[in-house]
Design an enzyme around this catalytic site. Sequence first.
Site, PDB file in Angstrom:
ATOM      1  N   SER A 112     -60.542 -16.970  18.524  1.00  0.00           N
ATOM      2  CA  SER A 112     -61.257 -18.689  18.595  1.00  0.00           C
ATOM      3  C   SER A 112     -61.891 -19.075  19.727  1.00  0.00           C
ATOM      4  CB  SER A 112     -59.993 -19.406  19.071  1.00  0.00           C
ATOM      5  OG  SER A 112     -58.563 -19.341  17.957  1.00  0.00           O
ATOM      6  N   HIS A 133     -63.822 -16.684  12.061  1.00  0.00           N
ATOM      7  CA  HIS A 133     -62.729 -17.488  12.433  1.00  0.00           C
ATOM      8  C   HIS A 133     -62.251 -18.629  10.902  1.00  0.00           C
ATOM      9  CE1 HIS A 133     -62.143 -21.078  15.509  1.00  0.00           C
ATOM     10  NE2 HIS A 133     -61.317 -20.224  15.381  1.00  0.00           N
ATOM     11  N   GLU A 145     -65.375 -20.350   9.859  1.00  0.00           N
ATOM     12  CA  GLU A 145     -67.483 -19.582  10.826  1.00  0.00           C
ATOM     13  C   GLU A 145     -67.970 -17.848  11.026  1.00  0.00           C
ATOM     14  OE1 GLU A 145     -67.247 -23.187  14.332  1.00  0.00           O
ATOM     15  OE2 GLU A 145     -65.732 -21.511  14.370  1.00  0.00           O
ATOM     16  N   ASN A 183     -65.020 -25.523  17.358  1.00  0.00           N
ATOM     17  CA  ASN A 183     -63.972 -25.361  18.894  1.00  0.00           C
ATOM     18  C   ASN A 183     -65.402 -25.767  20.288  1.00  0.00           C
ATOM     19  OD1 ASN A 183     -61.371 -24.718  17.835  1.00  0.00           O
ATOM     20  ND2 ASN A 183     -61.583 -22.561  18.157  1.00  0.00           N
TER      21      ASN A 183
HETATM   22  N1  3HC Z   1     -50.149 -21.282   2.854  1.00  0.00           N
HETATM   23  C1  3HC Z   1     -49.949 -21.948   1.126  1.00  0.00           C
HETATM   24  N2  3HC Z   1     -49.271 -23.149   1.654  1.00  0.00           N
HETATM   25  C2  3HC Z   1     -49.402 -24.147   2.737  1.00  0.00           C
HETATM   26  C3  3HC Z   1     -48.980 -23.319   3.773  1.00  0.00           C
HETATM   27  C4  3HC Z   1     -49.291 -22.157   3.512  1.00  0.00           C
HETATM   28  N3  3HC Z   1     -49.841 -21.171   5.093  1.00  0.00           N
HETATM   29  N4  3HC Z   1     -48.804 -24.250   5.002  1.00  0.00           N
HETATM   30  C5  3HC Z   1     -48.175 -25.386   4.310  1.00  0.00           C
HETATM   31  N5  3HC Z   1     -48.645 -25.146   2.794  1.00  0.00           N
HETATM   32  C6  3HC Z   1     -48.619 -26.221   1.697  1.00  0.00           C
HETATM   33  C7  3HC Z   1     -47.230 -26.891   1.970  1.00  0.00           C
HETATM   34  O1  3HC Z   1     -45.922 -26.489   1.912  1.00  0.00           O
HETATM   35  C8  3HC Z   1     -47.340 -28.087   0.762  1.00  0.00           C
HETATM   36  O2  3HC Z   1     -47.160 -27.244  -0.168  1.00  0.00           O
HETATM   37  P1  3HC Z   1     -45.161 -27.881  -0.625  1.00  0.00           P
HETATM   38  O3  3HC Z   1     -46.214 -29.278  -1.837  1.00  0.00           O
HETATM   39  O4  3HC Z   1     -45.008 -27.349  -1.570  1.00  0.00           O
HETATM   40  O5  3HC Z   1     -44.340 -28.559   0.750  1.00  0.00           O
HETATM   41  C9  3HC Z   1     -49.082 -27.703   1.122  1.00  0.00           C
HETATM   42  O6  3HC Z   1     -49.201 -26.984   1.395  1.00  0.00           O
HETATM   43  C10 3HC Z   1     -49.690 -29.352   1.057  1.00  0.00           C
HETATM   44  O7  3HC Z   1     -49.376 -28.997   2.265  1.00  0.00           O
HETATM   45  P2  3HC Z   1     -49.055 -31.021   3.233  1.00  0.00           P
HETATM   46  O8  3HC Z   1     -48.414 -31.733   2.822  1.00  0.00           O
HETATM   47  O9  3HC Z   1     -48.609 -30.694   4.570  1.00  0.00           O
HETATM   48  O10 3HC Z   1     -50.773 -30.970   2.876  1.00  0.00           O
HETATM   49  P3  3HC Z   1     -51.657 -32.106   3.972  1.00  0.00           P
HETATM   50  O11 3HC Z   1     -52.161 -32.606   2.478  1.00  0.00           O
HETATM   51  O12 3HC Z   1     -51.109 -33.277   5.086  1.00  0.00           O
HETATM   52  O13 3HC Z   1     -52.864 -31.924   4.443  1.00  0.00           O
HETATM   53  C11 3HC Z   1     -53.996 -30.059   6.541  1.00  0.00           C
HETATM   54  C12 3HC Z   1     -52.616 -30.500   5.443  1.00  0.00           C
HETATM   55  C13 3HC Z   1     -54.480 -29.402   5.665  1.00  0.00           C
HETATM   56  C14 3HC Z   1     -52.917 -29.134   7.581  1.00  0.00           C
HETATM   57  C15 3HC Z   1     -54.449 -31.924   6.189  1.00  0.00           C
HETATM   58  O14 3HC Z   1     -53.293 -31.934   7.619  1.00  0.00           O
HETATM   59  C16 3HC Z   1     -55.194 -30.688   7.910  1.00  0.00           C
HETATM   60  O15 3HC Z   1     -56.129 -31.161   7.377  1.00  0.00           O
HETATM   61  N6  3HC Z   1     -55.350 -31.112   8.958  1.00  0.00           N
HETATM   62  C17 3HC Z   1     -55.936 -31.189   9.818  1.00  0.00           C
HETATM   63  C18 3HC Z   1     -55.983 -29.227  10.064  1.00  0.00           C
HETATM   64  C19 3HC Z   1     -57.284 -28.796  11.497  1.00  0.00           C
HETATM   65  O16 3HC Z   1     -57.601 -29.453  11.572  1.00  0.00           O
HETATM   66  N7  3HC Z   1     -57.001 -27.739  11.805  1.00  0.00           N
HETATM   67  C20 3HC Z   1     -57.627 -27.304  12.220  1.00  0.00           C
HETATM   68  C21 3HC Z   1     -57.430 -26.722  13.756  1.00  0.00           C
HETATM   69  S1  3HC Z   1     -58.219 -25.714  14.671  1.00  0.00           S
HETATM   70  C22 3HC Z   1     -57.849 -24.741  14.528  1.00  0.00           C
HETATM   71  O17 3HC Z   1     -57.688 -23.779  13.625  1.00  0.00           O
HETATM   72  C23 3HC Z   1     -59.026 -23.593  15.591  1.00  0.00           C
HETATM   73  C24 3HC Z   1     -58.269 -22.505  16.116  1.00  0.00           C
HETATM   74  O18 3HC Z   1     -59.289 -21.914  16.368  1.00  0.00           O
HETATM   75  C25 3HC Z   1     -57.453 -23.067  17.249  1.00  0.00           C
END
Ligand code: 3HC
Length: 277
Positions: A112, A133, A145, A183
Amino acid sequence: MKVGVVGLGTMGAGIAQLAVEAGLETVGREVTDELGEKARGRIDHFLTRKVEKGQIESYDISLLSTTTEVSDFSECDVVIEAIVEELDPKRELFAELEKVCGPDAVLATNTSALSVTEIAGAVSTPERVVGMHFFNPAPLMPLVEIVRAERSSDEAFDTAFELAEKLGKHPIRCHDTPGFVVNRVLIPLLNDCVRVLDEARVTPEDLDAGMKHGAGWPMGPCELVDLVGIDVHVNASEALWEKLREPRMAPPARLVAMANAGLLGRKSGRGFYSYDS
Ligand code: 3HC
């Protein structure tokens, strides 16, 4: 193309899931057979759900083999590392991978906020090392990335880019600067959000509602740090602070205290919020 994934935690299992879904032969390594089996079960579960929801027609879980041995990556064309976010274990792993993988294999890190160039410095063929990434949750977030380190070759960089496309992602090209692109912006922003909790005396619920309903975020900052992992966020923050020395990069005291208390977010059952396991 055969893909290796080292570490089947949240990120590694998500990446392995994408490779299986893309129909690629995949080797996943964990430290124990039990952890490997657990990850395989999670991957199977999410892919089954995708079939049930009509998002994919079918998948072949037998494309995934799990192992505890680094030597099982010997046939892989690309190996993606997703182990603990610490430089020394990553450098040791890359030195080991270099010994077992073929000369043309690309070695990628999902770090990250650590320097890809410093990780590449552990091997005698740094041309083959790049960053890939992914964002959490890897199966749902479109971005990858593709990070060019100081000595990455064009071939390795292009192979990583093409693999990200095969996995159905939207790759972007960037250089090995602290925090890369997202990030570099997101970590200080999330730190600001956490500081606002204390400064403005708002609750995590209200702050999250504020950013969702006032700024259009898909999830609130407290929910997001819980999802990423408080420890992962603190580590990434510290890495950026060490390199850039901007006060906003330093992890807020509240998050450091939470990490020390084992409140790591979703994965530990409690962070800003509580979760059923
Ligand atoms: N694989 C497949 N499906 C998955 C899953 C996975 N690992 N995790 C969850 N799902 C499924 C859920 O179970 C759900 O399925 P279901 O209908 O069978 O229950 C489906 O995906 C959709 O889940 P949600 O209803 O939770 O989906 P949302 O539409 O609410 O979206 C999200 C979820 C995409 C996480 C959205 O909330 C989002 O975009 N959040 C922001 C996330 C973000 O910003 N991430 C970046 C973080 S920073 C980072 O990662 C950098 C690192 O270096 C620190």
